[in-house]
Design a protein around this motif. Structure first.
Motif, short mmCIF file in Angstrom:
data_model
loop_
_atom_site.label_atom_id
_atom_site.label_comp_id
_atom_site.label_asym_id
_atom_site.label_seq_id
_atom_site.Cartn_x
_atom_site.Cartn_y
_atom_site.Cartn_z
N PRO A 144 -82.62 17.38 -66.57
CA PRO A 144 -81.11 16.99 -65.81
C PRO A 144 -82.43 18.50 -64.54
CG PRO A 144 -80.80 17.54 -67.67
CD PRO A 144 -82.02 16.98 -67.24
N ASP A 145 -81.44 18.66 -63.14
CA ASP A 145 -82.52 19.41 -62.20
C ASP A 145 -81.58 20.99 -62.26
OD1 ASP A 145 -83.95 17.14 -61.14
OD2 ASP A 145 -81.70 16.51 -60.38
N VAL A 146 -80.29 20.72 -62.36
CA VAL A 146 -80.11 22.05 -62.71
C VAL A 146 -78.86 22.03 -64.06
CG1 VAL A 146 -77.70 23.69 -61.70
CG2 VAL A 146 -80.25 22.92 -59.89
N PHE A 147 -78.45 23.71 -64.91
CA PHE A 147 -78.14 23.29 -65.65
C PHE A 147 -76.80 24.55 -66.01
CE2 PHE A 147 -78.81 23.37 -70.56
CZ PHE A 147 -77.86 23.25 -71.05
N LEU A 148 -75.46 24.07 -66.24
CA LEU A 148 -74.96 24.73 -66.00
C LEU A 148 -74.02 25.30 -67.20
CD1 LEU A 148 -72.25 26.52 -63.99
CD2 LEU A 148 -70.68 23.94 -64.64
N CYS A 149 -73.65 26.31 -67.53
CA CYS A 149 -74.30 26.53 -68.94
C CYS A 149 -72.05 28.14 -69.26
CB CYS A 149 -74.87 27.89 -69.85
SG CYS A 149 -76.37 27.69 -69.16
N LYS A 188 -83.60 30.82 -61.61
CA LYS A 188 -83.79 30.56 -60.41
C LYS A 188 -82.81 29.42 -59.43
CE LYS A 188 -88.46 28.26 -61.33
NZ LYS A 188 -89.11 27.37 -62.07
N ALA A 189 -81.89 30.98 -60.04
CA ALA A 189 -80.50 30.02 -58.35
C ALA A 189 -79.90 31.78 -57.76
CB ALA A 189 -79.27 30.18 -59.57
N ASP A 190 -79.06 31.65 -57.23
CA ASP A 190 -79.00 33.09 -56.59
C ASP A 190 -77.09 32.82 -56.21
OD1 ASP A 190 -77.74 31.73 -54.58
OD2 ASP A 190 -79.37 32.15 -53.29
N LEU A 191 -76.35 34.04 -56.21
CA LEU A 191 -75.38 34.23 -56.03
C LEU A 191 -74.84 33.29 -54.85
CD1 LEU A 191 -73.21 37.68 -57.47
CD2 LEU A 191 -76.46 36.94 -57.51
N GLU A 192 -75.08 33.07 -53.70
CA GLU A 192 -74.18 32.28 -53.25
C GLU A 192 -74.31 31.38 -54.03
OE1 GLU A 192 -72.48 33.50 -51.69
OE2 GLU A 192 -73.39 35.77 -51.45
N SER A 193 -75.43 30.45 -53.49
CA SER A 193 -75.59 28.57 -54.59
C SER A 193 -74.64 28.53 -55.55
CB SER A 193 -77.07 28.11 -54.37
OG SER A 193 -78.12 29.56 -55.10
N SER A 194 -75.09 29.79 -56.36
CA SER A 194 -74.09 29.53 -57.89
C SER A 194 -73.11 29.28 -57.81
CB SER A 194 -74.56 30.26 -58.60
OG SER A 194 -76.11 30.16 -58.91
N LEU A 249 -86.25 29.70 -71.99
CA LEU A 249 -86.14 28.87 -71.94
C LEU A 249 -87.15 26.91 -71.74
CD1 LEU A 249 -84.20 29.82 -75.30
CD2 LEU A 249 -86.53 29.81 -74.87
N LEU A 250 -85.91 26.55 -70.63
CA LEU A 250 -85.86 25.37 -70.86
C LEU A 250 -86.86 25.44 -68.72
CD1 LEU A 250 -83.14 23.74 -70.76
CD2 LEU A 250 -84.89 23.16 -72.94
N ASP A 251 -87.48 26.66 -68.68
CA ASP A 251 -87.37 26.55 -66.83
C ASP A 251 -87.33 25.58 -66.47
OD1 ASP A 251 -89.48 26.98 -64.38
OD2 ASP A 251 -90.95 25.82 -65.02
N ILE A 252 -85.63 26.16 -65.80
CA ILE A 252 -85.12 24.58 -65.11
C ILE A 252 -83.69 25.62 -64.80
CG2 ILE A 252 -83.29 24.24 -67.27
CD1 ILE A 252 -82.42 22.40 -65.74
N PRO A 253 -83.54 25.54 -63.53
CA PRO A 253 -82.17 26.03 -63.04
C PRO A 253 -81.52 26.78 -63.25
CG PRO A 253 -83.61 25.18 -60.68
CD PRO A 253 -84.13 24.73 -62.46
N THR A 254 -80.13 27.99 -63.75
CA THR A 254 -79.59 27.70 -64.67
C THR A 254 -77.86 29.10 -63.73
OG1 THR A 254 -80.55 29.28 -65.65
CG2 THR A 254 -80.42 27.11 -66.94
N VAL A 255 -77.12 28.39 -64.40
CA VAL A 255 -76.13 28.79 -63.90
C VAL A 255 -74.85 29.64 -64.59
CG1 VAL A 255 -73.54 28.61 -62.16
CG2 VAL A 255 -75.91 28.16 -61.38
N GLY A 256 -74.52 30.52 -64.60
CA GLY A 256 -74.17 30.57 -65.54
C GLY A 256 -71.94 30.67 -65.13
N PRO A 294 -81.51 24.21 -55.79
CA PRO A 294 -82.69 23.40 -55.09
C PRO A 294 -81.10 22.98 -53.81
CG PRO A 294 -82.42 22.85 -57.46
CD PRO A 294 -82.14 23.91 -57.14
N ALA A 295 -81.47 22.07 -52.55
CA ALA A 295 -81.01 21.95 -51.83
C ALA A 295 -80.32 20.88 -52.15
CB ALA A 295 -81.21 22.68 -50.19
N ARG A 296 -80.65 20.02 -52.12
CA ARG A 296 -80.27 18.27 -52.95
C ARG A 296 -81.44 18.28 -54.39
NH1 ARG A 296 -82.77 14.60 -51.50
NH2 ARG A 296 -81.14 12.96 -51.55
#
Length: 228
Positions: free
Chosen positions: A106-111, A188-194, A131-138, A35-37
């Motif tokens: 939370p809106d985004v989850f950093l793992c 729900k994330a991509d390379l660039e935004s992550s 599992l949480l249906d939320i945007p995540t980044v590894g 998400p942008a914001r």
DNA sequence: GCGACAG
DNA sequence: ATCTTGTCGC
């Protein structure tokens, strides 16, 4: 014929079953910009006790100002062995349990681990995100798989991480002269935004601030389970 | 057969 | 991840 040993920690799945499940679930992961914001970023890490238990910590920070908002944790027995490629079956259940202790959503989850940069494109971040249906980044401290060109020594340098011909993440030099970190999208994330999100989370150290706080908290709880 | 191998 | 002390360098 020998039946699978599900005693001693009674894992709900055998490694072979877990691998089959990953192949199936990988197809449900969505690759798209974060998400942008948004207002709340979560980050998590775990620590392990000699008692074969683990402590999963989830912290939340305001975004984009990065002010600590909340800290929660759960302690439970370890019920799955550590097998490279199957880390999420060991850690994801505890992480989602801790996540549900949060008061804020939370809106985004950093793992702390890989996302897409996984042999079956289903690292910890993908599993948690589904599992949480939320945007995540590894965001991992070591490489699991994939190849890449050398990364510049200067802070901000990056190299695409590729696997079987397609891009799965970035190898990113978060600070000049330190070992790079591995960033890959979860759900729900991509390379660039992550990578953009991780960049904004890096302050004075190699590890993004939210993950540092989660890690330090998990370590302190392990050494002193009395205090929060 | 010999490495590599998130946490 | 965890078990563990000191040591080199900014």
């Amino acid at each position: 014929m020998t039946a699978p040993d599900r005693s001693m920690g009674s894992p709900s799945l055998t490694p072979a079953e877990a691998i089959a499940l990953q192949k199936e679930l990988a197809g449900r992961v969505e690759l798209r910009p974060l998400p942008a914001r948004f207002h709340v970023l979560a980050a998590a890490d775990l620590s392990y006790l000699p008692s074969r238990e683990l402590i999963a910590v989830v912290v939340t920070f305001s975004w984009p100002d990065l002010q600590l908002l909340e800290k929660v944790h759960v302690r439970r027995p370890v019920e799955f062995p550590y097998v490279p490629g199957l880390l999420s079956f060991r850690e994801a259940p505890a992480l989602t349990a801790a996540f549900h202790q949060l008061e804020l959503r939370p809106d985004v989850f950093l793992c702390d681990g890989q996302g897409l940069a996984h042999p079956r494109r289903f690292g910890l971040a993908c599993h948690v995100g589904l599992l949480l249906d939320i945007p995540t980044v590894g965001c991992a401290k070591k490489r699991l798989c994939g190849t890449h060109d050398p990364v510049g020594i200067e802070k901000g340098s990056r190299s695409l991480l590729s696997l079987d011909g397609d891009p799965v993440g970035y190898v990113y030099r978060s600070r000049t002269g330190v070992k790079p970190i591995y960033v890959s999208p979860g759900h729900k994330a991509d390379l660039e935004s992550s990578l953009a999100l991780v960049e904004r989370c890096v302050r004075r150290y190699r590890i993004p601030e939210p993950l540092r706080v989660a890690h330090n908290t998990a370590t302190l709880l392990r050494r002193n389970p009395e205090f929060p």
